[in-house]
Design a protein around this motif. Structure first.
Motif, mmCIF file in Angstrom:
data_model
loop_
_atom_site.group_PDB
_atom_site.id
_atom_site.type_symbol
_atom_site.label_atom_id
_atom_site.label_comp_id
_atom_site.label_asym_id
_atom_site.label_seq_id
_atom_site.Cartn_x
_atom_site.Cartn_y
_atom_site.Cartn_z
ATOM 1 N N ASN A 1 0.811 -1.313 0.061
ATOM 2 C CA ASN A 1 0.001 -0.127 0.050
ATOM 3 C C ASN A 1 0.783 1.448 -0.126
ATOM 4 N N TYR B 1 0.334 3.822 -2.971
ATOM 5 C CA TYR B 1 -0.143 5.107 -3.076
ATOM 6 C C TYR B 1 0.870 5.976 -2.539
ATOM 7 N N ASP C 1 4.335 6.895 5.226
ATOM 8 C CA ASP C 1 4.474 7.064 3.670
ATOM 9 C C ASP C 1 4.518 8.557 3.227
ATOM 10 N N PHE D 1 -13.331 -1.740 1.148
ATOM 11 C CA PHE D 1 -13.572 -0.576 1.511
ATOM 12 C C PHE D 1 -12.170 0.115 0.590
ATOM 13 N N VAL E 1 -10.656 4.259 -0.559
ATOM 14 C CA VAL E 1 -11.033 5.456 -0.507
ATOM 15 C C VAL E 1 -11.885 6.007 -1.913
ATOM 16 N N GLY F 1 -5.362 -3.030 -6.567
ATOM 17 C CA GLY F 1 -5.754 -3.727 -5.490
ATOM 18 C C GLY F 1 -6.951 -4.493 -5.338
ATOM 19 N N THR F 2 -7.105 -5.529 -4.213
ATOM 20 C CA THR F 2 -8.185 -6.158 -4.378
ATOM 21 C C THR F 2 -9.102 -5.582 -3.261
ATOM 22 N N GLY F 3 -8.958 -4.795 -2.402
ATOM 23 C CA GLY F 3 -9.571 -4.123 -1.379
ATOM 24 C C GLY F 3 -9.703 -4.895 -0.115
ATOM 25 N N LEU G 1 -6.151 -4.557 3.711
ATOM 26 C CA LEU G 1 -6.085 -4.451 5.090
ATOM 27 C C LEU G 1 -6.828 -5.236 6.005
HETATM 28 P P1 ADP Z 1 -6.510 -2.108 -1.842
HETATM 29 O O1 ADP Z 1 -6.222 -3.419 -2.438
HETATM 30 O O2 ADP Z 1 -7.430 -1.294 -2.525
HETATM 31 O O3 ADP Z 1 -5.240 -1.225 -1.633
HETATM 32 P P2 ADP Z 1 -6.500 -2.339 1.083
HETATM 33 O O4 ADP Z 1 -7.310 -2.902 1.863
HETATM 34 O O5 ADP Z 1 -4.999 -2.700 1.133
HETATM 35 O O6 ADP Z 1 -7.015 -2.397 -0.414
HETATM 36 O O7 ADP Z 1 -6.583 -0.753 1.343
HETATM 37 C C1 ADP Z 1 -7.898 -0.327 1.451
HETATM 38 C C2 ADP Z 1 -8.017 1.387 0.685
HETATM 39 O O8 ADP Z 1 -7.352 1.990 1.626
HETATM 40 C C3 ADP Z 1 -7.242 1.469 -0.434
HETATM 41 O O9 ADP Z 1 -7.982 1.176 -1.535
HETATM 42 C C4 ADP Z 1 -6.743 3.026 -0.294
HETATM 43 O O10 ADP Z 1 -7.947 3.660 -0.900
HETATM 44 C C5 ADP Z 1 -6.444 3.277 1.130
HETATM 45 N N1 ADP Z 1 -5.140 2.954 1.471
HETATM 46 C C6 ADP Z 1 -4.487 1.925 2.199
HETATM 47 N N2 ADP Z 1 -3.286 2.195 2.398
HETATM 48 C C7 ADP Z 1 -2.990 3.606 2.051
HETATM 49 C C8 ADP Z 1 -1.863 4.362 2.091
HETATM 50 N N3 ADP Z 1 -0.779 3.836 2.579
HETATM 51 N N4 ADP Z 1 -2.153 5.706 1.574
HETATM 52 C C9 ADP Z 1 -3.255 6.139 0.995
HETATM 53 N N5 ADP Z 1 -4.300 5.418 0.921
HETATM 54 C C10 ADP Z 1 -4.301 3.992 1.488
#
Ligand code: ADP
Length: 264
Positions: free
Chosen positions: A161, A165, A190, A208, A210, A220-222, A225
């Motif tokens: 991530n 990002y 970051d 979820f 953003v 990403g798979t969403g 996290l």
């Molecule tokens: P994804 O596979 O979409 O990255 P995650 O579950 O890892 O799914 O993260 C969920 C969402 O959180 C991401 O789609 C992104 O919008 C936001 N996100 C996660 N980590 C970061 C980061 N380091 N900086 C900015 N946004 C982040």
């Protein structure tokens, strides 16, 4: 929009029993809604890459692709979408396993800094490609209680991530420190696009994002996290997020340290 099954104002035994029943019925109803939503999300996430695969392959089969270059282009797109489906299915299976009753966690003493360095090494080419500078202070030689593969998965998803990002030329900072309650915390910071304050509590919910459309396109798979959160909780740890839009994001993970006495 949920209505109590047994409308009651009474404060006698039957009234209290009815209210307890209503609370339970509401919880079951909510769980049911969550399951439906989850299924709808999964179907949607799979349908998008599937329709690309189908469309591109149909174009090739129908002879619409004339040149070798064009064919290669379509094949690459099919390959990319198949990869997306593969990641999604892998993450879904992982989550199902982690949320199941019998999670096979192999808890052993882990040198936390080692796990982080090993995972970081695997990202060297990506960091290089994006010209991202890594500043790591992993000096405390703390030993945590954890499953090696799962911990690596946690660091992997967080690094993934942070890199994804953060724009080209950014910085990622990794830090380890001992906390009071016999635990050790890992912070990954970051200099990326950040997350709006009001969205922070939603991080770690399955699917979820953003920005739905954009981050899905970023590959990403969403579920990253959600997996991280589940693994941390299974280790008796905690996770927290802090972020400022346009400036960057911080993720804190605290884990119990290995306790020799408990394992004698
Ligand atoms: P994804 O596979 O979409 O990255 P995650 O579950 O890892 O799914 O993260 C969920 C969402 O959180 C991401 O789609 C992104 O919008 C936001 N996100 C996660 N980590 C970061 C980061 N380091 N900086 C900015 N946004 C982040």
């Amino acid at each position: 929009d949920y209505e109590a099954r047994i409308p009651t104002q009474a404060n006698d035994e039957i009234g209290r029993l009815s209210r307890a029943f209503n609370v339970m019925a509401k919880a079951i109803h909510e769980e049911d809604m969550r399951k439906r939503e989850f299924l709808a999300n999964v179907s949607h996430e799979l349908r998008t890459p599937l329709s690309y695969v189908k469309g591109y392959s149909e174009a090739i089969l129908a002879g619409m692709v004339k040149t070798k270059e064009e064919e290669t282009k379509y094949m690459k797109l099919i390959h990319r979408e198949a990869g997306r489906m593969e990641r999604l299915v892998r993450d879904l299976l992982d989550l199902a396993q982690l949320e199941g009753k019998s999670v096979p966690l192999q808890k052993v003493p882990l040198v936390f800094s080692q796990v982080i360095e090993d995972t970081l090494a695997k990202y060297e080419p990506f960091l290089h490609e994006k010209e991202i500078q890594v500043v790591a202070d992993l000096s405390p030689e703390v030993i945590v209680e954890g499953d090696g593969d799962r911990m690596e998965q946690v660091i992997h998803n967080l690094l993934d991530n942070a890199i994804r990002y953060t724009p080209k030329g950014g910085t990622i900072t990794l830090q380890l420190f001992e906390a009071e309650t016999h635990s050790c915390c890992f912070v990954i910071r970051d200099s990326g696009k950040g997350i709006p304050k009001e969205k922070l509590p939603l991080l770690g919910q399955r699917f979820f994002r953003v920005d739905q459309a954009r981050t899905r396109a970023e590959g990403g798979t969403g579920l990253g996290l959600a997996i991280v959160k589940q693994i941390v909780h299974l280790h008796g740890g905690t996770i927290a997020f802090a972020s400022e839009e346009g400036k960057g994001t911080e993720v804190f993970i605290c884990l119990p340290m290995w306790d020799d006495q408990q394992h004698e």
